[in-house]
Design an enzyme around this catalytic site. Structure first.
Site, PDB file in Angstrom:
ATOM      1  CB  SER A 187      13.153  22.620  -8.954  1.00  0.00           C
ATOM      2  OG  SER A 187      13.597  22.379 -10.047  1.00  0.00           O
ATOM      3  CG  LEU A 237      21.125  10.951 -19.807  1.00  0.00           C
ATOM      4  CD1 LEU A 237      21.342  12.158 -20.665  1.00  0.00           C
ATOM      5  CD2 LEU A 237      22.388   9.905 -20.230  1.00  0.00           C
ATOM      6  CB  SER A 268      17.787  13.784 -13.908  1.00  0.00           C
ATOM      7  OG  SER A 268      16.574  13.213 -14.162  1.00  0.00           O
ATOM      8  CD  GLU A 273      15.794   6.528  -7.792  1.00  0.00           C
ATOM      9  OE1 GLU A 273      16.445   7.150  -7.796  1.00  0.00           O
ATOM     10  OE2 GLU A 273      14.991   6.036  -9.013  1.00  0.00           O
ATOM     11  CG  ASP A 284      21.518   5.140 -11.854  1.00  0.00           C
ATOM     12  OD1 ASP A 284      22.195   4.538 -12.613  1.00  0.00           O
ATOM     13  OD2 ASP A 284      20.255   4.810 -11.857  1.00  0.00           O
TER      14      ASP A 284
HETATM   15  C1  GLA Z   1      18.439   2.057 -13.850  1.00  0.00           C
HETATM   16  C2  GLA Z   1      18.901   1.857 -12.342  1.00  0.00           C
HETATM   17  C3  GLA Z   1      20.283   1.205 -11.964  1.00  0.00           C
HETATM   18  C4  GLA Z   1      20.394   0.136 -13.082  1.00  0.00           C
HETATM   19  C5  GLA Z   1      20.278   0.585 -14.510  1.00  0.00           C
HETATM   20  C6  GLA Z   1      20.159  -0.686 -15.479  1.00  0.00           C
HETATM   21  O1  GLA Z   1      19.553   3.216 -14.257  1.00  0.00           O
HETATM   22  O2  GLA Z   1      18.524   2.919 -11.407  1.00  0.00           O
HETATM   23  O3  GLA Z   1      20.274   0.861 -10.711  1.00  0.00           O
HETATM   24  O4  GLA Z   1      19.784  -1.107 -12.412  1.00  0.00           O
HETATM   25  O5  GLA Z   1      18.800   0.934 -14.460  1.00  0.00           O
HETATM   26  O6  GLA Z   1      21.690  -0.991 -15.442  1.00  0.00           O
END
Ligand code: GLA
Length: 413
Positions: free
Chosen positions: A79, A154, A156, A189, A201
């Protein structure tokens, strides 16, 4: 660009520097270059693990990966954002993190007593998730460069996972659709990093399109691109990174998730998604003895409703109308779901007092970022007011930048 945006993280970075870095690190040309974005969530927070609705959009901040396949089953990860050289792992030996430490220390076992600590657990976890799914993925050389702020809520990590999944999809000609890559990234994850996140996400990173927010029903994964050309309506979406480190693995997220599951069990439904807004009062009455669970349920049910209302306004072409719904969403996350913090509340309150159309925390909470919808002409004043409020409260200066709805994961070269 405002004075504060000058200090904000630059979004744009091209394929060429990442290609050059790959050559320098791995000693040969990459087979390709790929990118995946970070995200903000417009509305629909803590609904994704309740089978509910979400409405994220991709940022123009991205993680770029240069990659080439290897025939010896070795994974070599590097990285440009982290000191510490190449992390080398054998794909055959990748193991999930041990259960007891999984929630806190992102670590995917790599054989020979070596572990992929921290950032390397995310790409290693994707390789493991793909192999576990029976996909013919072997070794690879990878180099990453990212402009997605870390620990800022955000996503990442999703950007890193999804760009890895997309690169491997091409390197090994897997032919998987973006939604499938998102599922594999989430599996990485959940199982290998140890964070029990939902699917929002990774789906945003994999499936978003420029100029749109992504409406996703997390039960059946049906999705729809909703126009969100905020600039065309004389508005702006600001991101306020509070600089309070957001840490999803610290147990509070898992506790909220478990509380929601308990609520669904008491109410006799598969998930809180199944509690209709019209029956909320009855549902809350059934939870009279469990005030904590009651508050969680109230948030999830009202939040799903807010997502539907926001989508209806956006479909009608009225972005300004979503402002009060964003602000109501923040109050619900602060008061009922209890995942806000002093800095997020201050960002929202200061922005609204300075004339913002709406504001809320975004992402998991406990720190991280807020979003602020503001008239273009008001943006500098709101930026200055939030910064001044942080200074007056003795908080670290926030980083404030404009979110431009960008494209999802893609091949650059
Ligand atoms: C994090 C998790 C998501 C979601 C949000 C809350 O970003 O990775 O899956 O649960 O929190 O909305």
């Amino acid at each position: 660009m405002t004075a504060h945006e000058a200090a904000a993280p630059a979004a744009e970075h091209g394929a060429a520097p990442t290609e050059a870095a790959f050559r320098a690190v791995h000693g040969a040309a990459p087979a390709g270059i790929w990118a995946a974005p970070g995200r903000v969530n417009l509305i629909g927070e803590h609904t994704d693990y309740n089978d509910g609705f979400v409405l994220p959009l991709a940022l123009t901040h991205t993680t770029i990966a240069a990659a080439a396949p290897r025939t010896d089953g070795i994974l070599r990860l590097h990285s440009g954002n982290v000191d510490g050289g190449i992390v080398e792992l054998r794909t055959d030996d990748l193991r999930p993190a041990p259960r007891d430490t999984a929630a806190r220390s992102a670590s995917t076992w790599g054989g020979d007593g070596r572990r992929a600590e921290g950032w390397a657990a995310y790409p290693a976890g994707v390789v493991r998730a793909m192999r576990e799914a029976g996909l013919p993925v072997g070794g690879a050389d990878l180099h990453f460069d990212s402009t997605v702020p870390t620990g800022a809520g955000l996503s990442s990590s999703a950007a890193l996972e999804v760009v890895t999944a997309l690169a491997l999809n091409d390197l090994y000609a897997l032919g998987l659709a973006p939604q499938r890559l998102a599922r594999l990234a989430q599996r990485a994850e959940n199982a290998f990093v140890g964070v029990p996140c939902g699917i929002m996400d990774q789906t945003a990173a994999a499936c978003a399109t420029e100029g749109h927010a992504l409406f996703l029903d997390t039960r059946d994964l049906h999705s729809r691109q909703v126009p969100f050309d905020v600039a065309a309506q004389g508005l702006r979406l600001l991101v306020v990174d509070t600089r309070v480190k957001h840490e999803l693995g610290d147990g509070a997220y898992a506790e909220r998730r478990a509380g929601c599951e308990r609520g669904a069990r008491v109410l006799g439904v598969p998930a809180l998604r199944d509690v209709p807004y019209a029956q909320l009062t009855d549902a809350l009455a059934m939870l009279a003895d469990a005030p904590d669970i009651r508050a969680l349920v109230r948030h999830v049910v009202t939040e799903n409703r807010r997502v539907e209302e926001v989508v209806a306004h956006l479909d009608a072409g009225d972005i300004r109308a979503i402002g009060p719904l964003l602000t109501a969403g923040h109050a619900s996350l602060r008061d009922d779901f209890a995942v806000s913090c002093a800095e997020l509340d201050l960002a929202v309150d200061a922005a609204l007092a300075a004339g913002a159309v709406g504001a809320r925390m975004t992402g998991g909470g406990f720190g991280g970022s807020a979003i602020v919808l503001v008239d273009d002409v008001q943006a500098d004043a709101v930026d200055a007011a939030v910064t001044a409020a942080f200074a007056a409260a003795g908080h670290t200066a926030p980083r404030i930048f404009t979110a431009v709805p960008g494209p999802g994961a893609r091949r650059l070269a």
